[in-house]
Motif scaffolding. Structure first.
Motif, PDB file in Angstrom:
ATOM      1  N   THR A  89       9.589 -17.568  -1.057  1.00  0.00           N
ATOM      2  CA  THR A  89       8.664 -16.835  -1.917  1.00  0.00           C
ATOM      3  C   THR A  89       9.354 -15.610  -2.508  1.00  0.00           C
ATOM      4  O   THR A  89      10.348 -15.139  -1.957  1.00  0.00           O
ATOM      5  N   PRO A  90       8.815 -15.062  -3.602  1.00  0.00           N
ATOM      6  CA  PRO A  90       9.299 -13.758  -4.055  1.00  0.00           C
ATOM      7  C   PRO A  90       8.974 -12.706  -2.997  1.00  0.00           C
ATOM      8  O   PRO A  90       7.992 -12.834  -2.268  1.00  0.00           O
ATOM      9  N   GLY A  91       9.781 -11.653  -2.931  1.00  0.00           N
ATOM     10  CA  GLY A  91       9.560 -10.643  -1.898  1.00  0.00           C
ATOM     11  C   GLY A  91       9.872 -11.238  -0.541  1.00  0.00           C
ATOM     12  O   GLY A  91      10.785 -12.040  -0.400  1.00  0.00           O
ATOM     13  N   TRP A  92       9.114 -10.848   0.466  1.00  0.00           N
ATOM     14  CA  TRP A  92       9.253 -11.510   1.761  1.00  0.00           C
ATOM     15  C   TRP A  92       7.928 -11.526   2.487  1.00  0.00           C
ATOM     16  O   TRP A  92       7.100 -10.652   2.317  1.00  0.00           O
ATOM     17  N   VAL A  93       7.737 -12.537   3.276  1.00  0.00           N
ATOM     18  CA  VAL A  93       6.505 -12.740   4.038  1.00  0.00           C
ATOM     19  C   VAL A  93       6.804 -12.497   5.505  1.00  0.00           C
ATOM     20  O   VAL A  93       7.699 -13.118   6.072  1.00  0.00           O
ATOM     21  N   ASP A  94       6.054 -11.569   6.099  1.00  0.00           N
ATOM     22  CA  ASP A  94       6.177 -11.316   7.540  1.00  0.00           C
ATOM     23  C   ASP A  94       5.334 -12.305   8.332  1.00  0.00           C
ATOM     24  O   ASP A  94       5.788 -12.878   9.307  1.00  0.00           O
ATOM     25  N   THR A  95       4.101 -12.462   7.915  1.00  0.00           N
ATOM     26  CA  THR A  95       3.188 -13.359   8.617  1.00  0.00           C
ATOM     27  C   THR A  95       2.079 -13.795   7.673  1.00  0.00           C
ATOM     28  O   THR A  95       1.814 -13.131   6.672  1.00  0.00           O
ATOM     29  N   VAL A  96       1.456 -14.920   8.005  1.00  0.00           N
ATOM     30  CA  VAL A  96       0.315 -15.418   7.244  1.00  0.00           C
ATOM     31  C   VAL A  96      -0.808 -15.681   8.239  1.00  0.00           C
ATOM     32  O   VAL A  96      -0.637 -16.457   9.181  1.00  0.00           O
ATOM     33  N   VAL A 146       4.733  -8.360  -0.636  1.00  0.00           N
ATOM     34  CA  VAL A 146       4.202  -9.432  -1.483  1.00  0.00           C
ATOM     35  C   VAL A 146       3.459  -8.908  -2.710  1.00  0.00           C
ATOM     36  O   VAL A 146       2.845  -9.688  -3.422  1.00  0.00           O
ATOM     37  N   GLN A 147       3.516  -7.603  -2.937  1.00  0.00           N
ATOM     38  CA  GLN A 147       2.908  -7.044  -4.147  1.00  0.00           C
ATOM     39  C   GLN A 147       4.009  -6.455  -5.018  1.00  0.00           C
ATOM     40  O   GLN A 147       4.956  -5.853  -4.526  1.00  0.00           O
ATOM     41  N   GLY A 148       3.881  -6.659  -6.334  1.00  0.00           N
ATOM     42  CA  GLY A 148       4.852  -6.129  -7.275  1.00  0.00           C
ATOM     43  C   GLY A 148       6.152  -6.916  -7.349  1.00  0.00           C
ATOM     44  O   GLY A 148       7.154  -6.416  -7.858  1.00  0.00           O
ATOM     45  N   VAL A 149       6.135  -8.149  -6.835  1.00  0.00           N
ATOM     46  CA  VAL A 149       7.359  -8.965  -6.812  1.00  0.00           C
ATOM     47  C   VAL A 149       7.158 -10.352  -7.429  1.00  0.00           C
ATOM     48  O   VAL A 149       8.012 -11.215  -7.314  1.00  0.00           O
ATOM     49  N   GLY A 150       5.998 -10.587  -8.075  1.00  0.00           N
ATOM     50  CA  GLY A 150       5.722 -11.893  -8.676  1.00  0.00           C
ATOM     51  C   GLY A 150       5.126 -12.897  -7.708  1.00  0.00           C
ATOM     52  O   GLY A 150       5.059 -14.091  -8.009  1.00  0.00           O
ATOM     53  N   PHE A 151       4.677 -12.423  -6.554  1.00  0.00           N
ATOM     54  CA  PHE A 151       4.169 -13.327  -5.521  1.00  0.00           C
ATOM     55  C   PHE A 151       2.912 -14.064  -5.972  1.00  0.00           C
ATOM     56  O   PHE A 151       2.798 -15.264  -5.754  1.00  0.00           O
ATOM     57  N   ALA A 159      -5.114 -12.787  -4.752  1.00  0.00           N
ATOM     58  CA  ALA A 159      -5.575 -11.440  -5.083  1.00  0.00           C
ATOM     59  C   ALA A 159      -4.861 -10.393  -4.239  1.00  0.00           C
ATOM     60  O   ALA A 159      -4.749 -10.543  -3.013  1.00  0.00           O
ATOM     61  N   ASN A 160      -4.380  -9.332  -4.905  1.00  0.00           N
ATOM     62  CA  ASN A 160      -3.833  -8.200  -4.171  1.00  0.00           C
ATOM     63  C   ASN A 160      -4.951  -7.496  -3.414  1.00  0.00           C
ATOM     64  O   ASN A 160      -6.065  -7.361  -3.923  1.00  0.00           O
ATOM     65  N   ARG A 161      -4.653  -7.063  -2.197  1.00  0.00           N
ATOM     66  CA  ARG A 161      -5.595  -6.293  -1.387  1.00  0.00           C
ATOM     67  C   ARG A 161      -5.087  -4.852  -1.315  1.00  0.00           C
ATOM     68  O   ARG A 161      -3.873  -4.624  -1.382  1.00  0.00           O
ATOM     69  N   PRO A 162      -5.978  -3.885  -1.159  1.00  0.00           N
ATOM     70  CA  PRO A 162      -5.569  -2.476  -1.135  1.00  0.00           C
ATOM     71  C   PRO A 162      -4.574  -2.143  -0.016  1.00  0.00           C
ATOM     72  O   PRO A 162      -3.795  -1.203  -0.141  1.00  0.00           O
ATOM     73  N   ASP A 163      -4.569  -2.915   1.056  1.00  0.00           N
ATOM     74  CA  ASP A 163      -3.673  -2.626   2.186  1.00  0.00           C
ATOM     75  C   ASP A 163      -2.290  -3.260   2.040  1.00  0.00           C
ATOM     76  O   ASP A 163      -1.485  -3.229   2.968  1.00  0.00           O
ATOM     77  N   GLY A 164      -1.994  -3.862   0.863  1.00  0.00           N
ATOM     78  CA  GLY A 164      -0.671  -4.427   0.625  1.00  0.00           C
ATOM     79  C   GLY A 164      -0.567  -5.923   0.856  1.00  0.00           C
ATOM     80  O   GLY A 164       0.443  -6.525   0.530  1.00  0.00           O
ATOM     81  N   ARG A 165      -1.607  -6.532   1.409  1.00  0.00           N
ATOM     82  CA  ARG A 165      -1.597  -7.987   1.596  1.00  0.00           C
ATOM     83  C   ARG A 165      -1.979  -8.681   0.289  1.00  0.00           C
ATOM     84  O   ARG A 165      -2.497  -8.067  -0.622  1.00  0.00           O
ATOM     85  N   VAL A 166      -1.729  -9.990   0.254  1.00  0.00           N
ATOM     86  CA  VAL A 166      -2.268 -10.847  -0.798  1.00  0.00           C
ATOM     87  C   VAL A 166      -3.188 -11.852  -0.116  1.00  0.00           C
ATOM     88  O   VAL A 166      -2.818 -12.476   0.888  1.00  0.00           O
ATOM     89  N   HIS A 167      -4.405 -11.974  -0.641  1.00  0.00           N
ATOM     90  CA  HIS A 167      -5.377 -12.946  -0.123  1.00  0.00           C
ATOM     91  C   HIS A 167      -5.319 -14.173  -1.027  1.00  0.00           C
ATOM     92  O   HIS A 167      -5.550 -14.075  -2.225  1.00  0.00           O
TER      93      HIS A 167
END
Length: 93
Positions: A69-76, A16-21, A39-47
């Protein structure tokens, strides 16, 4: 019938980072009339923090989980709360 305003905290896991999410999330939130940020988080998540009527926040959550969504979402991971401090607009951080 209006629903009370709430605050949605959603931690989105996946690619979800670097894909327009964040841009995509901002666009959907603004269409729903919500305020907050993505907001991008350092661990690769978006908050994602969204505030507004409960049904509109729920709709945003459904969109985040919906597979379009852009990219892909594993879980929320979701946390619902009472309204926090006022947020103007919806921004990407």
């Amino acid at each position: 019938m209006t629903t009370p305003d709430v605050r949605l905290n959603a931690w989105v896991h996946g690619r979800v980072q670097g894909v327009g999410f964040r841009w995509w999330t901002r666009s959907r939130a603004l269409e729903l009339g919500l305020t907050g940020y993505a907001a991008n988080r350092p661990d690769g998540r978006v908050h994602v923090v969204a505030q507004g009527p409960a049904q509109d926040c729920q709709r945003l959550l459904e969109l985040l989980q919906g597979g379009a969504t852009p990219g892909w979402v594993d879980t929320v991971v979701v946390d619902w709360a009472e309204l926090g401090e006022s947020i103007d607009g919806f921004t990407e951080r």
